[in-house]
Design a protein around this motif. Sequence first.
Motif, PDB file in Angstrom:
ATOM      1  N   MET A   1       4.862   5.089 -15.011  1.00 53.69           N
ATOM      2  CA  MET A   1       3.877   4.730 -14.004  1.00 53.69           C
ATOM      3  C   MET A   1       3.992   3.232 -13.735  1.00 53.69           C
ATOM      4  O   MET A   1       4.120   2.437 -14.643  1.00 53.69           O
ATOM      5  N   ASP A   2       3.941   2.856 -12.479  1.00 52.06           N
ATOM      6  CA  ASP A   2       3.965   1.461 -12.062  1.00 52.06           C
ATOM      7  C   ASP A   2       2.577   1.054 -11.591  1.00 52.06           C
ATOM      8  O   ASP A   2       1.743   1.900 -11.280  1.00 52.06           O
ATOM      9  N   ILE A   3       2.336  -0.249 -11.538  1.00 49.07           N
ATOM     10  CA  ILE A   3       1.037  -0.749 -11.078  1.00 49.07           C
ATOM     11  C   ILE A   3       1.243  -1.860 -10.065  1.00 49.07           C
ATOM     12  O   ILE A   3       2.286  -2.513 -10.021  1.00 49.07           O
ATOM     13  N   ILE A   4       0.207  -2.055  -9.271  1.00 51.87           N
ATOM     14  CA  ILE A   4       0.156  -3.177  -8.345  1.00 51.87           C
ATOM     15  C   ILE A   4      -1.303  -3.625  -8.266  1.00 51.87           C
ATOM     16  O   ILE A   4      -2.209  -2.794  -8.206  1.00 51.87           O
ATOM     17  N   ASP A   5      -1.526  -4.932  -8.347  1.00 56.25           N
ATOM     18  CA  ASP A   5      -2.876  -5.483  -8.278  1.00 56.25           C
ATOM     19  C   ASP A   5      -3.091  -6.098  -6.904  1.00 56.25           C
ATOM     20  O   ASP A   5      -2.208  -6.794  -6.378  1.00 56.25           O
ATOM     21  N   VAL A   6      -4.273  -5.864  -6.352  1.00 55.93           N
ATOM     22  CA  VAL A   6      -4.561  -6.337  -4.998  1.00 55.93           C
ATOM     23  C   VAL A   6      -6.044  -6.682  -4.877  1.00 55.93           C
ATOM     24  O   VAL A   6      -6.899  -6.024  -5.482  1.00 55.93           O
ATOM     25  N   ASP A   7      -6.328  -7.760  -4.146  1.00 54.45           N
ATOM     26  CA  ASP A   7      -7.705  -8.098  -3.801  1.00 54.45           C
ATOM     27  C   ASP A   7      -8.031  -7.431  -2.477  1.00 54.45           C
ATOM     28  O   ASP A   7      -7.260  -7.534  -1.517  1.00 54.45           O
ATOM     29  N   ARG A  56      -6.509  -2.399  -9.390  1.00 55.39           N
ATOM     30  CA  ARG A  56      -5.183  -2.065  -9.916  1.00 55.39           C
ATOM     31  C   ARG A  56      -4.871  -0.640  -9.470  1.00 55.39           C
ATOM     32  O   ARG A  56      -5.582   0.300  -9.810  1.00 55.39           O
ATOM     33  N   ILE A  57      -3.796  -0.522  -8.700  1.00 53.36           N
ATOM     34  CA  ILE A  57      -3.367   0.782  -8.196  1.00 53.36           C
ATOM     35  C   ILE A  57      -2.194   1.253  -9.043  1.00 53.36           C
ATOM     36  O   ILE A  57      -1.203   0.529  -9.207  1.00 53.36           O
ATOM     37  N   HIS A  58      -2.324   2.432  -9.606  1.00 50.85           N
ATOM     38  CA  HIS A  58      -1.277   3.036 -10.430  1.00 50.85           C
ATOM     39  C   HIS A  58      -0.540   4.059  -9.570  1.00 50.85           C
ATOM     40  O   HIS A  58      -1.175   4.857  -8.881  1.00 50.85           O
TER      41      HIS A  58
END
Length: 72
Positions: A1-7, A56-58
């Motif tokens: 699983m990968d993640i990306i953080d976003v405001d 945080r989007i997985h």
Amino acid sequence: MDIIDVDIHLSPEEVQRAYEGVDQVFAVALDGRSLRFPVRILWQFIGHDGIHGRFRIHYSANKQFESVTRLL
């Protein structure tokens, strides 16, 4: 699983437009990557002032949404 953080900062009016048919959010992640995702993954975070926070989007290796959590 990968993640990306976003405001994310969506006003109540922007959330209303999403209910009326605009179904994608365009954002730039904290690491500079551009992304587009369905606004519906954020519905659980709607407040009286819209949707605001760092999330945080997985997602899976084939770029399919898995889950989202609020960080701030």
